[in-house]
Write an enzyme that holds these catalytic residues in place. Structure first.
Site, PDB file in Angstrom:
ATOM      1  N   GLY A 194       0.756  -1.248   0.000  1.00 16.07           N
ATOM      2  CA  GLY A 194       0.000   0.000   0.000  1.00 16.07           C
ATOM      3  C   GLY A 194       0.782   1.291   0.000  1.00 16.07           C
ATOM      4  O   GLY A 194       0.178   2.362  -0.087  1.00 16.07           O
ATOM      5  N   ARG A 216      -7.203   3.407 -15.303  1.00 17.26           N
ATOM      6  CA  ARG A 216      -7.223   3.915 -13.923  1.00 17.26           C
ATOM      7  C   ARG A 216      -7.952   5.244 -13.750  1.00 17.26           C
ATOM      8  O   ARG A 216      -8.567   5.476 -12.724  1.00 17.26           O
ATOM      9  CB  ARG A 216      -5.800   3.972 -13.344  1.00 17.26           C
ATOM     10  CG  ARG A 216      -5.227   2.569 -13.129  1.00 17.26           C
ATOM     11  CD  ARG A 216      -3.926   2.556 -12.353  1.00 17.26           C
ATOM     12  NE  ARG A 216      -4.126   2.954 -10.975  1.00 17.26           N
ATOM     13  CZ  ARG A 216      -3.778   4.118 -10.461  1.00 17.26           C
ATOM     14  NH1 ARG A 216      -3.181   5.029 -11.207  1.00 17.26           N
ATOM     15  NH2 ARG A 216      -4.017   4.388  -9.201  1.00 17.26           N
ATOM     16  N   CYS A 243     -14.772   3.570 -27.689  1.00 18.93           N
ATOM     17  CA  CYS A 243     -16.133   4.082 -27.851  1.00 18.93           C
ATOM     18  C   CYS A 243     -16.815   4.215 -26.494  1.00 18.93           C
ATOM     19  O   CYS A 243     -17.760   3.499 -26.182  1.00 18.93           O
ATOM     20  CB  CYS A 243     -16.915   3.159 -28.777  1.00 18.93           C
ATOM     21  SG  CYS A 243     -16.148   3.070 -30.379  1.00 18.93           S
ATOM     22  N   GLU A 244     -16.279   5.088 -25.669  1.00 17.62           N
ATOM     23  CA  GLU A 244     -16.793   5.388 -24.334  1.00 17.62           C
ATOM     24  C   GLU A 244     -16.431   6.838 -24.048  1.00 17.62           C
ATOM     25  O   GLU A 244     -15.251   7.190 -24.144  1.00 17.62           O
ATOM     26  CB  GLU A 244     -16.057   4.546 -23.273  1.00 17.62           C
ATOM     27  CG  GLU A 244     -16.323   3.071 -23.279  1.00 17.62           C
ATOM     28  CD  GLU A 244     -17.651   2.710 -22.655  1.00 17.62           C
ATOM     29  OE1 GLU A 244     -18.121   3.458 -21.771  1.00 17.62           O
ATOM     30  OE2 GLU A 244     -18.216   1.689 -23.077  1.00 17.62           O
ATOM     31  N   GLU A 265       4.021  -6.502   1.562  1.00 17.34           N
ATOM     32  CA  GLU A 265       3.652  -6.850   0.190  1.00 17.34           C
ATOM     33  C   GLU A 265       3.539  -5.632  -0.720  1.00 17.34           C
ATOM     34  O   GLU A 265       2.454  -5.300  -1.173  1.00 17.34           O
ATOM     35  CB  GLU A 265       2.308  -7.574   0.204  1.00 17.34           C
ATOM     36  CG  GLU A 265       2.262  -8.757   1.134  1.00 17.34           C
ATOM     37  CD  GLU A 265       0.871  -9.354   1.252  1.00 17.34           C
ATOM     38  OE1 GLU A 265       0.759 -10.580   1.253  1.00 17.34           O
ATOM     39  OE2 GLU A 265      -0.113  -8.571   1.349  1.00 17.34           O
ATOM     40  N   TYR A 299      -0.516  -1.451 -12.244  1.00 12.58           N
ATOM     41  CA  TYR A 299      -1.956  -1.488 -12.536  1.00 12.58           C
ATOM     42  C   TYR A 299      -2.313  -0.853 -13.880  1.00 12.58           C
ATOM     43  O   TYR A 299      -3.357  -0.236 -14.026  1.00 12.58           O
ATOM     44  CB  TYR A 299      -2.756  -0.842 -11.385  1.00 12.58           C
ATOM     45  CG  TYR A 299      -2.435  -1.467 -10.045  1.00 12.58           C
ATOM     46  CD1 TYR A 299      -2.777  -2.785  -9.775  1.00 12.58           C
ATOM     47  CD2 TYR A 299      -1.740  -0.765  -9.065  1.00 12.58           C
ATOM     48  CE1 TYR A 299      -2.450  -3.380  -8.567  1.00 12.58           C
ATOM     49  CE2 TYR A 299      -1.408  -1.355  -7.851  1.00 12.58           C
ATOM     50  CZ  TYR A 299      -1.765  -2.658  -7.601  1.00 12.58           C
ATOM     51  OH  TYR A 299      -1.437  -3.251  -6.414  1.00 12.58           O
ATOM     52  N   GLY A 349       3.394  -3.568  -3.960  1.00  7.98           N
ATOM     53  CA  GLY A 349       3.131  -3.797  -5.386  1.00  7.98           C
ATOM     54  C   GLY A 349       3.445  -2.527  -6.154  1.00  7.98           C
ATOM     55  O   GLY A 349       4.476  -2.407  -6.814  1.00  7.98           O
ATOM     56  N   ARG A 350       2.569  -1.558  -5.972  1.00 12.08           N
ATOM     57  CA  ARG A 350       2.699  -0.271  -6.656  1.00 12.08           C
ATOM     58  C   ARG A 350       4.094   0.351  -6.488  1.00 12.08           C
ATOM     59  O   ARG A 350       4.698   0.787  -7.465  1.00 12.08           O
ATOM     60  CB  ARG A 350       1.649   0.692  -6.080  1.00 12.08           C
ATOM     61  CG  ARG A 350       1.505   1.997  -6.821  1.00 12.08           C
ATOM     62  CD  ARG A 350       0.603   2.976  -6.039  1.00 12.08           C
ATOM     63  NE  ARG A 350      -0.688   2.407  -5.706  1.00 12.08           N
ATOM     64  CZ  ARG A 350      -1.734   2.335  -6.533  1.00 12.08           C
ATOM     65  NH1 ARG A 350      -1.648   2.850  -7.736  1.00 12.08           N
ATOM     66  NH2 ARG A 350      -2.863   1.768  -6.150  1.00 12.08           N
TER      67      ARG A 350
HETATM   68  C1  PLP Z   1      -3.039  -5.090  -3.871  1.00  9.39           C
HETATM   69  C2  PLP Z   1      -2.447  -5.732  -2.685  1.00  9.39           C
HETATM   70  C3  PLP Z   1      -1.151  -5.439  -2.302  1.00  9.39           C
HETATM   71  C4  PLP Z   1      -0.313  -4.408  -3.009  1.00  9.39           C
HETATM   72  O1  PLP Z   1      -0.786  -3.127  -2.797  1.00  9.39           O
HETATM   73  P1  PLP Z   1       0.043  -1.880  -3.379  1.00  9.39           P
HETATM   74  O2  PLP Z   1      -0.797  -0.717  -3.048  1.00  9.39           O
HETATM   75  O3  PLP Z   1       0.154  -2.098  -4.836  1.00  9.39           O
HETATM   76  O4  PLP Z   1       1.362  -1.882  -2.700  1.00  9.39           O
HETATM   77  C5  PLP Z   1      -0.618  -6.112  -1.231  1.00  9.39           C
HETATM   78  N1  PLP Z   1      -1.340  -7.037  -0.546  1.00  9.39           N
HETATM   79  C6  PLP Z   1      -2.590  -7.346  -0.893  1.00  9.39           C
HETATM   80  C7  PLP Z   1      -3.307  -8.375  -0.149  1.00  9.39           C
HETATM   81  C8  PLP Z   1      -3.198  -6.700  -1.954  1.00  9.39           C
HETATM   82  O5  PLP Z   1      -4.442  -6.995  -2.280  1.00  9.39           O
END
Ligand code: PLP
Length: 431
Positions: free
Chosen positions: A248, A330, A361-362, A290, A390, A292-293
């Site tokens: 997150g 997004r 077409c939106e 975890e 994403y 991601g972003r």
């Molecule tokens: C989406 C997600 C993440 C990653 O979140 P980011 O904002 O991309 O860092 C980590 N853990 C879980 C369970 C998620 O669903």
């Protein structure tokens, strides 16, 4: 510039040290660029900070839903990262990249029996179980007498004040089991009689695009989770080995977004966790995070070509590009902000304001409204920054538009990691 891998050379925008206009010419548009060195750098920031502040056994898992393709898993393996997987398709892709599956976590709020069986066959390290249905499914699908390691996904009841669609730690979330309502404790009581699993710890994920300035949501979450884990250990003898605090961390999409100092944020969290554990009289569990972003977002950029320029006299202007919500949904989904630049005219004054619109077409197919740029002409190159997360993973074939390729840049060299889809690809399953 919003990230240090973006620069200007003459009137051209550069990314990862390369001329974006030349890359657009060579590979065509629309085009996803990925800065491999930046991905690796972002991994190392987490790997080092977590070891330093949480202890040797802790590790980051890249939440691969942010960008999932073979090359990314190869990089994660190479860097010693763990990975989060949320579907059999992601598991399959990681397997194809020879990822070591012991370091993988399988997520999702609705895993089918087929998903569960496949994940176990592939040797997924941990299941992050969302509910009793999943624990039952694991018991049904387990073929041998070993125990599947399970982390229970809980909702600590925290609102990180991000977009609703990406706030996931609230009690009324579709994800996880609530602590506040007593249902998490009930789940554990039921799980104790399940011979096929070992509960090793707990997981929460408060949301996405979260900045530390928003009231220390990670500290709040850790406090609730540690208290709960200590209680379960004491009352039911469930050893509290792992605490997974999710992902997150926010990234900079525009100059108005703050910088999040990953090392400092993790440092603060690490000190807090040690103190809490001492007070609770428990050992510090292995900590997993975890991201991601924050691993891939600033490692990505998308290039488009300008097509039509529409000036509606007295109203507004549109600049239409050769991609859109099919490669970046997004803004359509969340109203997300982006920095948009005219890559071949970086030395000119931005005296024209337009909505940058896609080709679908939106009417909602907008990449970004109210973008200031030099008045474009057909064929100019539009760059959208910070698209590593994403975008590719959320792309679709709406309007039968083929997905753009992913071109990786490493040490000044570009190579195709995912080919551009062809029209043939679009019909390959049509019978
Ligand atoms: C989406 C997600 C993440 C990653 O979140 P980011 O904002 O991309 O860092 C980590 N853990 C879980 C369970 C998620 O669903």
């Amino acid at each position: 510039m919003i990230c240090e891998n973006i620069g200007i050379n003459g009137n051209h925008l550069t990314f990862a040290g390369m001329d974006t206009v030349a890359l657009a010419e060579k590979h065509g548009t629309p085009l996803y660029l990925f800065d491999e060195d930046r991905v690796r750098h972002n991994c190392r920031v987490y790997l080092e900070a977590m070891k330093k502040h949480f202890g040797e056994s802790s590790f980051p898992c890249y939440a691969s839903k942010a960008a999932s393709f073979k090359r990314i898993y190869e990089i994660m393996k190479d860097e010693g990262m763990g990975i989060d997987l949320v579907s059999p398709g992601e598991i399959y892709t990681a397997m194809k990249a020879d990822f070591t599956m012991e370091k993988s976590l399988f997520h999702g709020n609705n895993k089918t029996d087929a998903d569960v069986s496949y994940a176990m066959e592939c040797g997924v390290g941990y299941f992050v179980a969302d509910s009793i249905y999943e624990l039952d499914a694991i018991a049904r699908c387990k073929k041998d007498s070993t125990k599947q390691k399970v982390i229970l996904r809980l909702t600590p009841g925290i609102d990180p004040h991000t977009y609703d669609a990406v706030a996931t730690g609230k009690v009324d979330s579709k994800f996880g089991t609530a602590i506040e309502t007593g249902q998490a404790e009930e789940l554990i009581k039921k799980a104790l009689s399940n011979e096929s699993i070992e509960i090793v710890g707990y997981h929460c994920h408060v949301g996405s695009q979260v900045f530390d300035s928003e009231g220390d949501v990670y500290l709040q979450a850790a406090k609730i989770m540690l208290g709960f884990g200590a209680k379960m250990q004491k009352e039911y003898g469930v050893a509290f080995k792992v605490l997974n605090l999710g992902g997150g961390f926010g990234v900079r999409y525009t100059d108005n977004d703050p910088y999040l100092d990953v090392d400092a944020t993790i440092g603060k969290l690490g000190a807090f966790i040690k103190e809490e554990c001492a007070q609770l009289g428990i050992d510090v569990p292995q900590i997993i995070m975890e991201p991601g972003r924050s691993i891939v977002a600033d490692a990505g950029m998308t290039l488009y070509s300008v097509g039509t320029i529409k000036e509606i006299t007295g109203y507004k202007n549109y600049v239409s590009i050769d991609g859109g919500m099919t490669d970046n949904p997004r803004y359509a989904l969340y109203g997300s902000k982006y920095t948009v630049l005219l890559a071949n005219r970086m030395d000119e004054e931005c005296d024209f304001v337009a909505d940058v619109a896609g080709r679908c077409c939106e009417s909602g197919d907008i990449i970004q409204p109210d973008v200031k740029m030099p008045k474009p002409v057909r064929g100019d190159i539009v760059a959208v920054c910070t698209t590593g997360a994403y975008n590719f993973s959320m792309a679709s074939n709406y309007n039968r538009i083929p997905r753009p390729p992913v071109v990786m840049i490493s040490k000044g060299k570009d190579s195709v990691a995912v080919k551009r889809e062809t029209y043939e690809d679009l019909v390959k399953n049509d019978i």
